[in-house]
Design a protein around this motif. Sequence first.
Motif, short mmCIF file in Angstrom:
data_model
loop_
_atom_site.label_atom_id
_atom_site.label_comp_id
_atom_site.label_asym_id
_atom_site.label_seq_id
_atom_site.Cartn_x
_atom_site.Cartn_y
_atom_site.Cartn_z
N LYS A 148 0.86 -1.46 -0.18
CA LYS A 148 0.23 -0.05 0.02
C LYS A 148 0.77 1.55 -0.01
N ASP B 7 -6.96 0.30 -1.86
CA ASP B 7 -7.88 -0.20 -0.56
C ASP B 7 -8.47 -0.58 -0.85
N GLY C 126 -6.64 2.72 5.60
CA GLY C 126 -6.68 3.54 4.15
C GLY C 126 -4.80 3.44 4.66
N SER D 236 -12.52 2.10 8.13
CA SER D 236 -13.11 2.21 6.60
C SER D 236 -13.63 2.68 6.57
N ALA E 261 -13.56 5.93 6.41
CA ALA E 261 -12.96 6.79 5.42
C ALA E 261 -13.05 7.33 4.21
N THR E 262 -13.58 5.47 4.00
CA THR E 262 -13.89 5.53 2.23
C THR E 262 -15.00 7.34 2.41
N GLY F 194 -13.24 10.32 2.14
CA GLY F 194 -12.67 10.35 0.91
C GLY F 194 -13.06 10.63 -0.70
#
Lengths: 104, 293
Positions: free
Chosen positions: B159, B166, B221, B285, B288-289, B292
């Motif tokens: 990553k 991700d 992330g 997660s 976070a997405t 984002g």
Amino acid sequence: MEAILSFIHTNLQMFYIVILSIFLGIEVISRVPAVLHTPLMSGANAIHGVIIIGAIIVMGEADSGNYTALFLGFIAVIVGTLNVVGGFVVTDRMLEMFKSSKKK
Amino acid sequence: MPSSILSVCYLIGSVTFIVGLKMLSHPETARRGNWLAAAGMVISILGTLFLYRHDGEHLHNYGWIAGGLVIGSVVGTMAARQVKMTAMPQMVSLFNGMGGLCAMLIAVIEFNRLLPEDASVTFAQVLESRQLSLYVLAILAGLVIGGVSFAGSVIAFGKLDGKISDRNFAGQQVVNMAVITAIAALSVYLICGDPRQPALIFYTVTFLSLFYGVLFVIPIGGADMPVVISLLNSFTGVATAFGGFLYDNQVMLTGGILVGSAGTILTIMMCKAMNRSIRNVLLGSFSATASGG
């Protein structure tokens, strides 16, 4: 129940080592500035490379005719050494950079 | 006599690890602390090589051991010297993964030594007759934690290096829990049940641990990677400590536990410095997405 108690009794020394080491680990790094987080992580990474000792022992005790054990042990020694040597060298390079940037 | 000198070597090793870690947390002494810990490591390794005895027997296969040490040292030094400064975090992750792999391989070899050679003896009888249940527990713990750490670190490396992106899928938490439950259930069966094919169960646990390591890191992330690497680092520390339990080896035990606890605290401190909670990093997660885009 009795089995657990007798296990604790016979391994009392180990329990003391484990418990005191846990507290020691917490205390030792309790006040570390944020800039040192990454080098400290890297340094700790190198220290757990002490697993190499286990790899050396397992390799040294393997029968010389057991090729599976020899091969796996050989890989274990290589990756363990990578962990130790790489870990310490990378940490040193990070700290070197840290020092020179501070002087400027 | 040699074994008492070896104990002193391990004692010196443990003390240098503690003092080294302490010095590493102060800017002025950090660099010396690193080399102090390295010196302790060299003393412990050399001591093991030349003074270790088991039932009065020396280690053998010196050629293989020396070859491994030389290859590891040369490759490790070159990799660590040539990596770009910006690529340092993924290098640490990769080295951490190597430690996890080492713990895993040790567990595999130790397990294979326990398998009965005579077909008429079952695995449960072997454990019973030699009272090895706790020993197998330590092997399994080293295997699972080492495996998760290895697979997770490799994914974290990928990553940070921009090779792996991700990935989330619906019901990820459920799958994670299912894998963990399966690992625990198979481990209990291996120790307490009377499995016909212990090796098959053992390698299923190995595979599931690796799979869990991938699942664990893949949704997190990229910005949170340093925290995850620090957490995996403390995992490897714990795996090392189980190795120390296997061989009744004090320096592995203290070194492993020390890194395990210091690494956990360090993980929490890194989260705080980034204004994130550890729960957020590991389970967030989804959010976070969402934030984002």
